[in-house]
Write a protein that holds these residues in place. Structure first.
Motif, PDB file in Angstrom:
ATOM      1  N   VAL A  40       0.853  -1.193   0.000  1.00  0.00           N
ATOM      2  CA  VAL A  40       0.000   0.000   0.000  1.00  0.00           C
ATOM      3  C   VAL A  40       0.887   1.240   0.000  1.00  0.00           C
ATOM      4  N   ILE A  41       0.712   2.073  -1.003  1.00  0.00           N
ATOM      5  CA  ILE A  41       1.421   3.358  -1.047  1.00  0.00           C
ATOM      6  C   ILE A  41       0.597   4.334  -0.220  1.00  0.00           C
ATOM      7  N   ILE A  42       1.189   4.817   0.853  1.00  0.00           N
ATOM      8  CA  ILE A  42       0.453   5.726   1.744  1.00  0.00           C
ATOM      9  C   ILE A  42       1.032   7.122   1.587  1.00  0.00           C
ATOM     10  N   GLN A  43       0.180   8.076   1.302  1.00  0.00           N
ATOM     11  CA  GLN A  43       0.709   9.404   1.045  1.00  0.00           C
ATOM     12  C   GLN A  43      -0.168  10.508   1.624  1.00  0.00           C
ATOM     13  N   LEU A  63      -1.283  16.221   6.451  1.00  0.00           N
ATOM     14  CA  LEU A  63      -0.782  15.556   7.659  1.00  0.00           C
ATOM     15  C   LEU A  63       0.725  15.785   7.762  1.00  0.00           C
ATOM     16  N   ASP A  64       1.237  15.765   9.005  1.00  0.00           N
ATOM     17  CA  ASP A  64       2.696  15.829   9.084  1.00  0.00           C
ATOM     18  C   ASP A  64       3.259  14.412   8.926  1.00  0.00           C
ATOM     19  N   TYR A  66       3.398   8.254   8.977  1.00  0.00           N
ATOM     20  CA  TYR A  66       4.102   7.035   9.399  1.00  0.00           C
ATOM     21  C   TYR A  66       3.273   6.249  10.413  1.00  0.00           C
ATOM     22  N   ALA A  67       2.498   6.945  11.234  1.00  0.00           N
ATOM     23  CA  ALA A  67       1.653   6.242  12.217  1.00  0.00           C
ATOM     24  C   ALA A  67       0.610   5.386  11.496  1.00  0.00           C
ATOM     25  N   ILE A  68       0.045   5.910  10.404  1.00  0.00           N
ATOM     26  CA  ILE A  68      -0.946   5.126   9.630  1.00  0.00           C
ATOM     27  C   ILE A  68      -0.249   3.920   8.991  1.00  0.00           C
ATOM     28  N   ALA A  69       0.968   4.154   8.495  1.00  0.00           N
ATOM     29  CA  ALA A  69       1.712   3.052   7.860  1.00  0.00           C
ATOM     30  C   ALA A  69       2.006   1.948   8.874  1.00  0.00           C
ATOM     31  N   LEU A  83       4.904   7.810   1.389  1.00  0.00           N
ATOM     32  CA  LEU A  83       5.280   9.041   0.685  1.00  0.00           C
ATOM     33  C   LEU A  83       4.691  10.199   1.479  1.00  0.00           C
ATOM     34  N   PRO A  84       5.419  10.665   2.519  1.00  0.00           N
ATOM     35  CA  PRO A  84       4.818  11.668   3.402  1.00  0.00           C
ATOM     36  C   PRO A  84       4.567  12.998   2.709  1.00  0.00           C
TER      37      PRO A  84
END
Ligand code: SF4
Length: 273
Positions: free
Chosen positions: A232-235, A249-250, A255-258, A272-273
């Motif tokens: 899952v690409i999380i951005q 989001l910061d 990273y917390a969701i990841a 990908l923050p």
């Protein structure tokens, strides 16, 4: 689909391929996380954004053309024009570089909206096999056309399929996507079953729409666990969204969701923050 960092901007440099230049059919190679140096093929040309969704976070702006007016209001590039542009661009990269890592079907909206999508995919794969063998071809899609067998068959010829899912409930799906067709989350999830494998792309933000509250995250996790993607690409938002009230989001929040995803589902998160 245009979504933050993963998709090139709407005014990209192009690979100079003569007549196709005006249509921006092939963008100049650029670093696109997480795919490396990527050549993006834009099946939709340089007219108004063509998409079946009107996501409030879209970095291409609002979707003004309704699907039933797409044919009459937007001139999409022909199969021949895309085939010629791709062939010329791939050949040029083969001959003079720069070396690329990947080819991506994305650009000015939803790529599967091209009426001859399967033919276009075959031309791109043929050109890849001739000039850039071994380079993976990927697509980023919002998943609205996954109930069409010829679309999923064509997608299954590629090396990677990236489908966006930012919501775990129909209510949040509607808020996150503002679909302009009769698509809903259940249909997208059903369509994904026809893909040989899938990577999911998920965008998170706060503001008037907030998909980060616990109940929304729990629903999303449940859906992701059911889909069982490769990753899952999380951005988060990285460009100006169509709705300027959305709140980025910061890095810690992303990273917390990841880590929540990896802890609860053991599915790999690509951040990908
Ligand atoms: S799917 Fe959403 S984010 Fe992607 S191009 Fe369409 S409106 Fe933009």
């Amino acid at each position: 689909m245009g979504a933050a960092k993963v998709v090139p901007n709407s005014n990209p440099q192009h690979v100079d391929t003569g007549d196709s230049r005006e249509q921006n059919l092939v963008y100049a190679p650029e670093d696109i996380a997480p795919f490396g140096k990527t050549l993006t093929v834009n099946l939709l040309g340089s007219g108004p954004k063509a998409c079946s969704f009107d996501c409030p976070y879209c970095d291409l702006g609002r979707t003004f053309t309704r699907l039933n007016r797409l044919k009459s209001e937007v001139t999409l590039p022909s199969v021949e024009a895309i085939g010629a542009a791709v062939s010329e661009a791939f050949q040029k990269i083969h001959a003079t570089g720069p070396a690329i890592d990947s080819i991506l079907l994305a650009g000015n909206g939803e790529p599967t909206l091209h009426p001859e999508f399967p033919e276009v995919v075959r031309l791109i794969l043929d050109a890849r096999n001739t000039w850039l063998p071994g380079k993976p071809v990927r697509i980023m899609t919002n998943g609205f056309a996954l109930d069409t067998r010829k679309v999923t068959d064509a997608m299954n010829l590629m090396e990677e399929r990236i489908v966006k899912i930012d919501a775990g409930s129909e209510r949040m799906f509607k808020a996150m996507n503002s679909p302009l067709s009769r698509t809903n989350l259940a249909r997208v999830l059903n369509g994904i079953k026809k893909l040989r494998d899938v990577t999911i792309q998920s965008m998170f933000f706060k503001g008037p729409i907030d998909n980060t509250v616990k109940t929304e995250l729990d629903d999303w996790l449940e859906v992701i666990a059911m889909v069982k993607p490769k990753g899952v690409i999380i951005q988060g938002l990285s460009r100006q969204p169509a709705n300027p009230e959305l709140v980025r989001l910061d890095e810690d929040q992303i990273y917390a969701i990841a880590s929540l995803l990896e802890r609860k589902t053991q599915i790999k998160a690509i951040v990908l923050p």
